[in-house]
Scaffold this motif. Structure first.
Motif, PDB file in Angstrom:
ATOM      1  N   THR A 158      29.958 -12.817  86.282  1.00  0.00           N
ATOM      2  CA  THR A 158      28.620 -12.496  86.784  1.00  0.00           C
ATOM      3  C   THR A 158      28.230 -11.122  86.254  1.00  0.00           C
ATOM      4  N   SER A 159      26.949 -10.835  86.316  1.00  0.00           N
ATOM      5  CA  SER A 159      26.467  -9.530  85.868  1.00  0.00           C
ATOM      6  C   SER A 159      26.676  -8.459  86.921  1.00  0.00           C
ATOM      7  N   ASP A 196      22.948 -16.894  87.568  1.00  0.00           N
ATOM      8  CA  ASP A 196      23.716 -15.897  86.822  1.00  0.00           C
ATOM      9  C   ASP A 196      25.093 -16.437  86.457  1.00  0.00           C
TER      10      ASP A 196
END
Length: 331
Positions: free
Chosen positions: A183-184, A193
């Motif tokens: 994930t970011s 995401d």
């Protein structure tokens, strides 16, 4: 059938035990240990010996293995030397991430590879052609089938490591997809995401499997086309599409079902390399860290989790094969 699955279950348990034991013994027999790796080359001999005694690394291999077996029988797989946490606490999260990656790749490869194999197998069996529109459709189908087979040959020649490197490079150059991580956000992201981060590693794992499934299914379909029941069904006037997608396909699934267990093993080994390239926080990343630190109990736990995946895949393959061909269980 019940006896057949009982035998396969016993084999699965033996597989997990054998892989776990072998990984512990091999990690213990390898030169060096966690004490020497963590303290570095400049550490004094007395300091290293004290660390080995404190961590129990100065005991014999037989003594360590015996104690590990006793604890493992109670589902206690030791304590990570590097993280100072129970191995059973570290494995589940990484195993879940690897399972998400591997199962998604398997589903994608199955949903794409099998239909493509039916298309190329149908063309190879000569279930196309004729005059007029049918002839033009048959020629177009031949071009499509030839393109599919060519792409499959290329994908089969590329290992997941090289495929993942190419996809990461393409994602970095275009900026359309994330090139690493799960994930970011450090605290987790949205489902979208997560899905965007899965595209590159899932594609790296699935593309070679798509090619393999296509080849197996294509060959099986072309061989099934000449079976008497297929010819008799067509002679009764049953539509060709129904014969292909219902009767012939079911009987041509046996080769694919028989390799599903091996595919799970391939996915596992391939996912370790892909996880390293794409920084996916799965078993591959955890095991690489454990190997570098010479954390023998964490290495053993990762190997055991991997063998559980392989054993589960083998059971699924056996079940699918028994459903497709009940004679397998009788043999």
């Amino acid at each position: 059938m019940l006896a057949y699955f009982a035998r396969r279950l016993v084999f699965a348990v033996f597989l997990v035990f054998a892989v776990s034991s072998a990984s512990l013994l091999l990690a213990r027999l390898a030169p060096g240990d966690y004490a020497s790796e963590s303290l570095g080359l400049g550490a004094r001999r007395e300091t290293i010996d004290e660390a080995r005694e404190r961590l129990g690394l100065n005991r014999s291999i037989a003594s360590q293995y015996r104690d590990w077996l006793v604890r493992a029988a109670h589902f206690d797989f030791g304590r990570s030397l590097q993280y100072d946490r129970p191995v059973s606490d570290l494995i589940p999260e990484s195993a879940k991430n690897t399972a998400i990656l591997a199962l998604t790749a398997l589903v994608v490869a199955t949903l794409i590879g099998l239909p493509l194999g039916v298309i190329t197998g149908k063309q190879q069996a000569g279930w196309a052609g004729g005059a007029g529109k049918a002839g033009r459709a048959g020629r177009a189908g031949g071009i499509i089938a030839g393109a599919i087979r060519s792409v499959s040959l290329v994908l089969l020649s590329l290992p997941p490591l090289l495929t993942s490197l190419f996809l990461v490079f393409a994602a970095a150059k275009t900026g359309l997809l994330p090139v690493g991580g799960m994930t970011s956000s450090v605290n987790g992201g949205t489902v979208g995401d997560l899905l965007s981060h899965m595209v590159v590693p899932v594609a790296a794992l699935a593309l070679p499997l798509v090619a393999m499934f296509e080849r197996l299914q294509s060959q099986a379909m072309s061989e099934t086309a000449g079976q008497p029941f297929v010819i008799a069904t067509l002679a009764r006037g049953v539509p060709l599409s129904r014969v292909i997608w219902r009767d012939a396909l079911k009987n041509a699934l046996r080769p694919v079902a028989s390799v599903y267990g091996l595919v799970i093993g391939t996915l596992l080994s391939g996912s370790f390399a892909v996880e390293t390239i794409t920084a996916w926080p799965g078993l591959g990343q955890l095991m690489l860290t454990a190997l570098r630190a010479r954390d023998i109990y964490l290495v053993t736990g990762c190997a055991a989790a991997g063998s559980i995946f392989l054993a589960a895949g083998t059971l699924v393959s056996d079940a699918a094969l028994a459903i497709v061909d009940p004679r397998t269980a009788e043999r």
